[in-house]
Design a protein around this motif. Structure first.
Motif, PDB file in Angstrom:
ATOM      1  N   GLN A 185       0.850  -1.193   0.000  1.00  0.00           N
ATOM      2  CA  GLN A 185       0.000   0.000   0.000  1.00  0.00           C
ATOM      3  C   GLN A 185       0.883   1.239   0.000  1.00  0.00           C
ATOM      4  OE1 GLN A 185      -3.589  -0.628   1.467  1.00  0.00           O
ATOM      5  NE2 GLN A 185      -3.238  -2.645   2.353  1.00  0.00           N
ATOM      6  N   PRO A 186       1.373   1.604  -1.211  1.00  0.00           N
ATOM      7  CA  PRO A 186       2.361   2.687  -1.304  1.00  0.00           C
ATOM      8  C   PRO A 186       1.899   4.024  -0.708  1.00  0.00           C
ATOM      9  CG  PRO A 186       1.588   2.028  -3.498  1.00  0.00           C
ATOM     10  CD  PRO A 186       1.046   1.029  -2.530  1.00  0.00           C
ATOM     11  N   GLU A 187       0.588   4.296  -0.791  1.00  0.00           N
ATOM     12  CA  GLU A 187       0.152   5.606  -0.256  1.00  0.00           C
ATOM     13  C   GLU A 187       0.301   5.661   1.257  1.00  0.00           C
ATOM     14  OE1 GLU A 187      -3.147   4.407  -2.029  1.00  0.00           O
ATOM     15  OE2 GLU A 187      -1.875   4.598  -3.811  1.00  0.00           O
ATOM     16  N   ILE A 188       0.035   4.528   1.901  1.00  0.00           N
ATOM     17  CA  ILE A 188       0.163   4.514   3.361  1.00  0.00           C
ATOM     18  C   ILE A 188       1.645   4.614   3.738  1.00  0.00           C
ATOM     19  CG2 ILE A 188      -0.278   3.231   5.493  1.00  0.00           C
ATOM     20  CD1 ILE A 188      -2.752   2.089   4.237  1.00  0.00           C
ATOM     21  N   LEU A 189       2.485   3.889   2.994  1.00  0.00           N
ATOM     22  CA  LEU A 189       3.923   3.954   3.263  1.00  0.00           C
ATOM     23  C   LEU A 189       4.436   5.387   3.093  1.00  0.00           C
ATOM     24  CD1 LEU A 189       4.858   0.611   1.494  1.00  0.00           C
ATOM     25  CD2 LEU A 189       5.246   1.102   3.916  1.00  0.00           C
ATOM     26  N   ALA A 190       4.003   6.039   2.037  1.00  0.00           N
ATOM     27  CA  ALA A 190       4.412   7.431   1.820  1.00  0.00           C
ATOM     28  C   ALA A 190       3.867   8.322   2.938  1.00  0.00           C
ATOM     29  CB  ALA A 190       3.930   7.920   0.458  1.00  0.00           C
ATOM     30  N   GLY A 191       2.637   8.048   3.320  1.00  0.00           N
ATOM     31  CA  GLY A 191       2.014   8.826   4.398  1.00  0.00           C
ATOM     32  C   GLY A 191       2.791   8.687   5.690  1.00  0.00           C
ATOM     33  N   LEU A 192       3.269   7.468   5.967  1.00  0.00           N
ATOM     34  CA  LEU A 192       4.047   7.240   7.188  1.00  0.00           C
ATOM     35  C   LEU A 192       5.322   8.065   7.159  1.00  0.00           C
ATOM     36  CD1 LEU A 192       3.618   3.396   7.768  1.00  0.00           C
ATOM     37  CD2 LEU A 192       3.129   5.197   9.440  1.00  0.00           C
ATOM     38  N   GLN A 193       5.960   8.100   6.001  1.00  0.00           N
ATOM     39  CA  GLN A 193       7.210   8.862   5.922  1.00  0.00           C
ATOM     40  C   GLN A 193       6.991  10.353   6.136  1.00  0.00           C
ATOM     41  OE1 GLN A 193       8.746   7.124   2.344  1.00  0.00           O
ATOM     42  NE2 GLN A 193      10.410   6.105   3.444  1.00  0.00           N
ATOM     43  N   ALA A 194       5.820  10.825   5.720  1.00  0.00           N
ATOM     44  CA  ALA A 194       5.532  12.256   5.851  1.00  0.00           C
ATOM     45  C   ALA A 194       5.000  12.614   7.238  1.00  0.00           C
ATOM     46  CB  ALA A 194       4.519  12.663   4.784  1.00  0.00           C
ATOM     47  N   LEU A 195       4.663  11.596   8.008  1.00  0.00           N
ATOM     48  CA  LEU A 195       3.950  11.847   9.261  1.00  0.00           C
ATOM     49  C   LEU A 195       4.704  12.692  10.301  1.00  0.00           C
ATOM     50  CD1 LEU A 195       1.200  11.224  10.554  1.00  0.00           C
ATOM     51  CD2 LEU A 195       2.261   9.240  11.632  1.00  0.00           C
ATOM     52  N   VAL A 322      -4.077  14.800   5.475  1.00  0.00           N
ATOM     53  CA  VAL A 322      -3.298  13.606   5.803  1.00  0.00           C
ATOM     54  C   VAL A 322      -4.002  12.398   5.202  1.00  0.00           C
ATOM     55  CG1 VAL A 322      -4.527  13.359   8.018  1.00  0.00           C
ATOM     56  CG2 VAL A 322      -2.264  12.326   7.760  1.00  0.00           C
ATOM     57  N   HIS A 323      -3.232  11.379   4.841  1.00  0.00           N
ATOM     58  CA  HIS A 323      -3.867  10.145   4.342  1.00  0.00           C
ATOM     59  C   HIS A 323      -4.822   9.626   5.401  1.00  0.00           C
ATOM     60  CE1 HIS A 323      -4.424   5.918   3.341  1.00  0.00           C
ATOM     61  NE2 HIS A 323      -4.084   6.237   2.111  1.00  0.00           N
ATOM     62  N   GLU A 324      -5.969   9.191   4.933  1.00  0.00           N
ATOM     63  CA  GLU A 324      -7.030   8.742   5.828  1.00  0.00           C
ATOM     64  C   GLU A 324      -6.552   7.736   6.892  1.00  0.00           C
ATOM     65  OE1 GLU A 324     -10.322   7.358   3.478  1.00  0.00           O
ATOM     66  OE2 GLU A 324     -11.205   6.436   5.258  1.00  0.00           O
ATOM     67  N   ALA A 325      -5.684   6.825   6.497  1.00  0.00           N
ATOM     68  CA  ALA A 325      -5.238   5.796   7.439  1.00  0.00           C
ATOM     69  C   ALA A 325      -4.442   6.412   8.594  1.00  0.00           C
ATOM     70  CB  ALA A 325      -4.375   4.758   6.721  1.00  0.00           C
ATOM     71  N   LEU A 326      -3.809   7.551   8.322  1.00  0.00           N
ATOM     72  CA  LEU A 326      -2.920   8.130   9.332  1.00  0.00           C
ATOM     73  C   LEU A 326      -3.591   9.205  10.170  1.00  0.00           C
ATOM     74  CD1 LEU A 326      -0.029   8.191   6.848  1.00  0.00           C
ATOM     75  CD2 LEU A 326      -0.093   6.812   8.910  1.00  0.00           C
TER      76      LEU A 326
END
Ligand code: M6R
Length: 363
Positions: A185-195, A322-326
């Motif tokens: 899930q690349p969007e979540i991975l990217a979101g984590l890095q931006a968090l 922010v990405h919904e998951a985060l």
């Protein structure tokens, strides 16, 4: 030491960008999560995992409740979450292929440890501890462990331990999904890095939140509302407020308002709501109208884009996109700051609230 901060709690709140980064370090790349972070047997174990039982107490339990939404949505695995003191006295039925997960900052919480020992007699496929203290009892007695790397948490009110647990649980979600052969899930991975940097931005709202806290100093009750994965965030916000400011606070899934708590709402009742930009937003907005119609004072933490504008009876603080998951991670921060500032105004012992201990090693 507390350094420049007035309390450990405030210091620990402000450490979150840094410890979130530490919790992610070496456990994922831009395109992939590293399942081995959970240990050499993790891949094989997660492959066999058909459902997950999560057990914890207090704030750690709230992290588990968020993880249920994640594991079901992003890994397609059914999840049960329960407080340890209930679980250990039930007669749980454990379907084949069930993974047992404990969450604990200290790794020494008596009920959680007893739940683990009990679970080991019930035929789980494996046990995993997500914990902040290496070498703690919970870690030693579990098949697998993942450290949250929050560093020492001195304030009794758990803050950075909670958000790093959420990071660990998101890594768990992505790892179970990957081990089961589902696409990354690349969007979540990217979101984590931006968090971490998004968290830093949200901490920049501190002065505004402090100003908001004035409205709570004389209040005796508060209601927290959230939907979906933000219902547990509302629960956590309410726990923080009652724990350190001694204001009675309750959290409800916003859809439950009409089924009882709306009767409590009048001009004396502050209602705090988290409104990220997700599929439940429109429903949440109509719940907020119900509160307004009864004269309730609304405090809304909302995504910049959702278009809830401040009015006489609504105070709005805007959070970055922010990405919904985060979003559950990000929306935790303003609630921590709010309870902190209310407690300071009330002059309570913020780091050492009455009647509470940091580690509950007796049942
Ligand atoms: O060490 P643990 O995470 O197992 O502790 C569980 C609870 O006692 C703890 O989260 C408690 O609810 C905190 N004081 C909340 O701020």
């Amino acid at each position: 030491s507390k350094g420049e901060y007035r309390h450990y709690m405030l210091k620990e709140i402000f450490e979150q960008p840094k410890v979130i980064e530490a919790a992610l370090e070496g456990r994922m790349s831009a395109s992939s999560v590293l399942v081995e972070s959970f240990g050499p047997d993790a891949q094989a174990l997660f492959q066999k995992t058909r459902q997950v039982h999560i057990i914890a107490c207090g704030t750690s339990y709230h992290a588990g409740l968020v993880a249920r939404y994640w594991l079901e949505r992003y890994a397609g695995v059914p999840v049960q979450v329960e407080v340890a003191s209930e679980y250990r006295y039930r007669h749980p039925v454990v379907p084949e292929g069930t993974l047992f997960v404990t969450l604990s900052q200290s790794g020494e919480t008596a009920d959680t440890l007893a739940a683990l020992r009990f679970a080991k007699t019930l035929g789980y496929v494996g046990t995993l501890a997500i914990c902040n203290v290496p070498g703690s009892s919970l870690v030693r007695e579990s098949d697998m462990s993942l450290m949250t790397r929050a560093g020492p948490e001195i304030g009794v009110a758990s803050t950075k331990a909670f958000t790093t647990q959420l990071i660990a649980l998101l890594l768990l979600t992505l790892s179970v999904s990957k081990a089961k052969g589902q696409p990354e899930q690349p969007e979540i991975l990217a979101g984590l890095q931006a968090l971490p940097s998004l968290c830093q931005q949200v901490l920049g709202l501190d002065a505004q939140i402090e100003a908001l806290s004035q409205a709570f100093a004389e209040k005796h009750h508060a209601l927290f509302l959230g939907r979906g994965a933000h219902y547990p965030i509302a629960l956590e916000g309410a726990l923080k407020l009652k724990e350190i400011s001694y204001i009675h606070a309750e959290a409800y899934p916003a859809g439950e308002l009409k089924h009882g708590p709306l009767a409590l709402v009048d001009s004396e009742m502050p209602v705090i709501s988290v409104a990220p930009n997700d599929e439940l937003l429109e429903k949440l907005k109509s719940n907020l109208q119900e509160v307004r119609a009864r004269g309730g004072q609304l405090f809304v933490f909302a995504d910049r884009k959702v278009g809830i504008s401040a009015q006489e009876d609504i105070r709005v603080l805007e959070l970055p996109e922010v990405h919904e998951a985060l979003a559950p991670l990000l929306y935790t921060l303003p609630l921590q700051l709010l309870s902190y500032h209310v407690a300071v105004l009330k002059g309570t012992d913020v780091d050492q609230p009455r009647n509470l201990a940091k580690s509950v090693t007796v049942e």
